[in-house]
Structures are given as C-alpha cells and as structure tokens.
Design a protein around this motif. Structure first.
Motif, mmCIF file in Angstrom:
data_model
loop_
_atom_site.group_PDB
_atom_site.id
_atom_site.type_symbol
_atom_site.label_atom_id
_atom_site.label_comp_id
_atom_site.label_asym_id
_atom_site.label_seq_id
_atom_site.Cartn_x
_atom_site.Cartn_y
_atom_site.Cartn_z
ATOM 1 N N ALA A 156 5.969 -20.178 -25.204
ATOM 2 C CA ALA A 156 5.352 -20.839 -25.662
ATOM 3 C C ALA A 156 4.175 -19.991 -26.787
ATOM 4 O O ALA A 156 3.051 -20.553 -26.993
ATOM 5 C CB ALA A 156 4.024 -20.457 -24.019
ATOM 6 N N HIS A 157 4.601 -19.108 -27.446
ATOM 7 C CA HIS A 157 4.368 -18.717 -28.906
ATOM 8 C C HIS A 157 4.893 -19.766 -30.215
ATOM 9 O O HIS A 157 3.609 -19.625 -30.674
ATOM 10 C CB HIS A 157 4.937 -17.348 -28.899
ATOM 11 N N LEU A 158 5.767 -20.645 -29.784
ATOM 12 C CA LEU A 158 5.550 -21.863 -30.599
ATOM 13 C C LEU A 158 4.874 -23.212 -30.627
ATOM 14 O O LEU A 158 4.375 -23.411 -31.629
ATOM 15 C CB LEU A 158 7.279 -22.067 -30.782
ATOM 16 N N ARG A 159 3.947 -22.908 -29.724
ATOM 17 C CA ARG A 159 2.828 -23.885 -29.411
ATOM 18 C C ARG A 159 1.406 -24.174 -30.450
ATOM 19 O O ARG A 159 0.601 -22.768 -30.423
ATOM 20 C CB ARG A 159 3.004 -24.304 -28.285
ATOM 21 N N LEU B 76 15.608 -10.313 -26.237
ATOM 22 C CA LEU B 76 16.506 -11.396 -27.359
ATOM 23 C C LEU B 76 15.996 -12.395 -27.678
ATOM 24 O O LEU B 76 15.164 -13.397 -26.748
ATOM 25 C CB LEU B 76 17.632 -12.138 -25.869
ATOM 26 N N VAL B 77 15.837 -12.465 -28.811
ATOM 27 C CA VAL B 77 15.280 -13.377 -30.402
ATOM 28 C C VAL B 77 16.239 -13.950 -31.119
ATOM 29 O O VAL B 77 17.009 -13.345 -31.564
ATOM 30 C CB VAL B 77 14.185 -12.643 -30.728
ATOM 31 N N ILE C 284 21.629 -5.648 -12.726
ATOM 32 C CA ILE C 284 20.292 -6.934 -14.127
ATOM 33 C C ILE C 284 19.758 -7.700 -13.425
ATOM 34 O O ILE C 284 19.517 -7.872 -12.460
ATOM 35 C CB ILE C 284 21.348 -7.863 -14.322
ATOM 36 N N ALA C 285 18.597 -8.050 -14.500
ATOM 37 C CA ALA C 285 17.633 -8.030 -13.710
ATOM 38 C C ALA C 285 17.052 -9.511 -14.979
ATOM 39 O O ALA C 285 17.039 -8.761 -16.068
ATOM 40 C CB ALA C 285 16.661 -7.454 -13.167
ATOM 41 N N VAL C 286 17.654 -10.590 -15.178
ATOM 42 C CA VAL C 286 16.812 -11.658 -15.978
ATOM 43 C C VAL C 286 15.207 -12.184 -15.795
ATOM 44 O O VAL C 286 14.919 -12.424 -15.086
ATOM 45 C CB VAL C 286 17.636 -12.659 -16.028
ATOM 46 N N ARG C 287 14.231 -10.899 -16.724
ATOM 47 C CA ARG C 287 12.933 -11.828 -16.265
ATOM 48 C C ARG C 287 12.651 -13.059 -17.283
ATOM 49 O O ARG C 287 11.758 -13.936 -16.671
ATOM 50 C CB ARG C 287 12.504 -10.353 -17.045
ATOM 51 N N SER C 288 12.877 -13.865 -18.018
ATOM 52 C CA SER C 288 12.601 -15.141 -18.516
ATOM 53 C C SER C 288 13.867 -15.043 -19.885
ATOM 54 O O SER C 288 14.982 -14.891 -20.301
ATOM 55 C CB SER C 288 11.741 -14.590 -19.712
ATOM 56 N N VAL C 289 13.736 -16.349 -19.967
ATOM 57 C CA VAL C 289 14.617 -17.465 -20.383
ATOM 58 C C VAL C 289 13.690 -18.788 -21.579
ATOM 59 O O VAL C 289 13.666 -18.918 -21.288
ATOM 60 C CB VAL C 289 15.602 -17.788 -19.555
ATOM 61 N N GLY D 50 13.261 -18.881 -30.024
ATOM 62 C CA GLY D 50 12.736 -18.656 -28.576
ATOM 63 C C GLY D 50 12.950 -17.048 -28.484
ATOM 64 O O GLY D 50 13.375 -16.558 -28.795
ATOM 65 N N VAL D 51 12.740 -16.724 -26.587
ATOM 66 C CA VAL D 51 12.995 -15.212 -26.480
ATOM 67 C C VAL D 51 13.454 -15.084 -24.826
ATOM 68 O O VAL D 51 12.739 -15.938 -23.912
ATOM 69 C CB VAL D 51 11.258 -14.884 -26.718
#
Length: 371
Positions: free
Chosen positions: A368-371, A173-174, A359-364, A347-348
């Motif tokens: 870090a890619h924006l820094r 999700l982006v 369901i498994a939420v891996r990241s919210v 954000g991703v």
C-alpha cells in the motif's frame, strides 16, 4: 567438510508402554558441546518407540532451524538407530510414518550419521523427556532436569488469542526496490545492478512503511548487492541514520546461465532443466545454485540474527528467493509456495518469532505504501 556441524541427542519415554509419554532433544555444538537448542513435549498416551522417534524428529527439526549442514545423531535407542541406518526393517506399521518423516528431514542435510550411545551419555535428552512427562502429569520438575540446569521454556499453548509480544523478535522483511531487470522480468541473481529511479522512490516509500511498523529498530541488515544496500540505506536514514550491516548469506540465489534471461527465454533454451528446477528445490539452474542450498544459508542467517538480537526488531533487506524461503518456513508451507508466492519490489512482510519456536506471520508483501 564445510558448513555448520552439530550433534543431536534425542530420547523418548513412556510410563507404561503404552502410557503417558514424552520426548526430549538437544542440539549441541559439535566441538564445544554447548547446547544450542532444546526441545521437549508430552505426547499423551503412546509407546516408548513412538516417543523415541518423536524426539529424533524434534532434534532434526531444531538442527534445520539452525541451518546445520552436517548432523551427528546420538541416541540410546538401538531400534531407532538401526532402523534409520537401514540395517533393521521397520516391521511395526505404526512407526513407518514417523520413520518416513525423519527420513524427509535427513534429506535436507548434506550428511547425517547415527550412533548408539549408552543411556548415561544421553542424560540431557532423557531429562527433557522426563520433564515433559512430569509437567503433563502436574508433577514438580524431576530432580534430573534440575541438576542438569535445563531451562527450556514450556511448549506454547495453541489458541486463537493474539500472541503476547513478550520476548518476541520481529523480522521486518523488505525486498529491494525496482531495477531495470525487475522491470523487464529477467532473472536477477548475483548481477550487481543498481536501483532504477522508480526503485529509489520505492525504497524511500518502503522506509516510511518500516518506520510506521516500528522506529525502535535494533539493526538493519542487508544482502551485499547494491540494490539491497541502497534500499537499506534509505530505511536506515528514515530510522535516524542507524548503521547498515551487510550479511552475505542474504544474497540472492545464483541463477547461473539463466542470469539476465526472461522465463520465456529459459523455457525455450532449457525446457527440461526448467521443469526439473520447478519440481525440486534440490535442482540448480545450469551453473547456479539450488533453493535447497539457499535455504541452508538463509536459515543460518536467521539463527544468527535471532541469537544476536533477542526480543528486538530487525529489518532484513534481501531478495525474492531468500525472503520467500523465510516465509515458507514461517508458514510451515510446502516447496510449492516458492513458485506460487509473488513478492513485489519494495514489498514488506513482518514475522514475529519467539525463543520457544513460536512464530506469528503478521503480514506478507505489503504494498500500500507504493501507491
């Protein structure tokens, strides 16, 4: 009548009353009768009525997962049908929490009807309930379930081990990159504003992060608004110029008269309406759209994607509200989550979903890619 209409057939049983119990529920296409989703599970030792209410709750939950607007419930339990229709009192205190849970689910749909049907017309749900009890007892699957070609997978085991990715569909999700409205903290709904220069850079950075998660992407889908389609184009280019598919249901919430205003400006001009909106997902901004309405179309979009791209990786480029609603459902959170979760531009987040409902939420909100 508009929106998705489904039938829910549910049943439950107990071998002993109370005794070993289980429930079954199916969601059917209202026109063709095709099975869209199936649910069944054992309940340990309990009563027939508890099992029947549990089947209803499972069926309504499954219908909500499909994004249904209108539901026709069919059950051979006269008790449940009459109580949920409001014609019979709920005298058993043990059933009241279950009835309340079912009523909360009913409120999520535009309309729900309840119909009593004879047991011979409720064979699918009955077979699933018996299958749940048979499996819990370690018995072979009942012949009724075999004859009906029921193929629902068993309920997932709950444990702390990392879930296998077999059969999982991964949603990346982006949120779109920054716009001038984002910079100024203004409500940005249906206005078709472009990415800013910083937003273009953020979208390219998000593309790199998506590629780092997976290059084996089956589809990149996007809201129809320019800030999303442009972000999606950067991601698709990074993945080898795969096509971008526009999905209208992924569009942002319509903020109506609040479009283009800051929170402080809305607070000054519509204090009571703002408080009501913050308190309930059923309330819409003046001239706009409620989060409950957004949730229905977003759930429908998710069901479409899971059906179209099973066991695949899908990149979903959307806005704050739709992504928050997906994450709220994935985390089994309350509506308060929507006003407490912050999502950065570009954000991703990553969510894995399985055909059996796991369901498994891996990241919210990775940033870090924006820094």
């Amino acid at each position: 009548m508009s929106g998705l209409t489904v039938a829910v057939e549910a049943d439950g049983g107990s071998r002993g009353n109370p005794g070993p119990a289980g429930y079954g529920a199916v969601v059917l296409d209202i026109d063709s009768g095709d099975v869209l989703l199936e649910r069944y599970a054992s309940l340990g030792t309990t009563t027939n009525n508890v099992a029947e209410y549990s089947g209803l709750i499972a069926g309504l939950t499954a219908a909500a997962e499909l994004g249904a607007d209108h539901v026709a419930v069919r059950m051979d339990s006269k008790l449940v049908v009459e109580q949920m229709s409001g014609r019979w009192q709920i005298k058993n205190p043990g059933l009241r929490p279950l009835a309340a849970q079912a009523a909360t689910l009913v409120a999520k749909f535009s309309s729900v009807t309840f119909e009593w049907i004879p047991r011979e017309r409720n064979k699918l749900a009955d077979a699933l309930a018996n299958r749940a009890m048979d499996e819990a007892a370690g018995k072979p699957v009942s012949s009724a379930a075999v004859d009906l070609d029921v193929t629902t997978e068993p309920k997932r085991e709950r444990n702390w081990a990392p879930p296998s990715l077999d059969k999982a569909t991964r949603l990346i999700l982006v949120r779109h990159g920054e716009t001038a409205m984002t910079q100024q903290g203004r409500y940005s709904g249906r206005g078709d504003v472009p990415l800013s220069d910083e937003g273009e850079a953020q979208a390219m950075a998000a593309a790199g992060r998506v590629a780092g998660i997976s290059r084996d992407v089956a589809a990149v889908v996007s809201s129809p608004l320019l800030r999303c389609t442009r972000t999606a184009e950067h991601i698709a280019a990074e993945l080898g110029n795969i096509p971008v598919t526009v999905l209208p249901e992924l569009i942002e919430c319509d903020f109506g008269d609040w479009e283009g205003l800051t929170f402080a400006e809305v607070r000054e001009r519509w204090p009571e309406q703002l408080d009501a909106w913050l308190d309930s997902t059923s309330v819409a901004p003046p001239g706009g759209e409620s989060f409950k309405t957004v949730s229905k179309r977003v759930r429908g979009a998710m069901a479409t994607l899971l059906s179209a791209y099973p066991s695949s990786v899908i990149v979903v480029v959307s806005h704050v509200s739709p992504i928050k609603l997906v994450l709220r459902d994935a985390l089994a959170s309350s509506d308060a989550f929507l006003h407490r979760m912050f999502l950065d531009a570009a954000g991703v987040s990553t969510v894995d979903m399985w055909p059996d409902g796991g369901i498994a939420v891996r990241s919210v909100n990775e940033t870090a890619h924006l820094r």
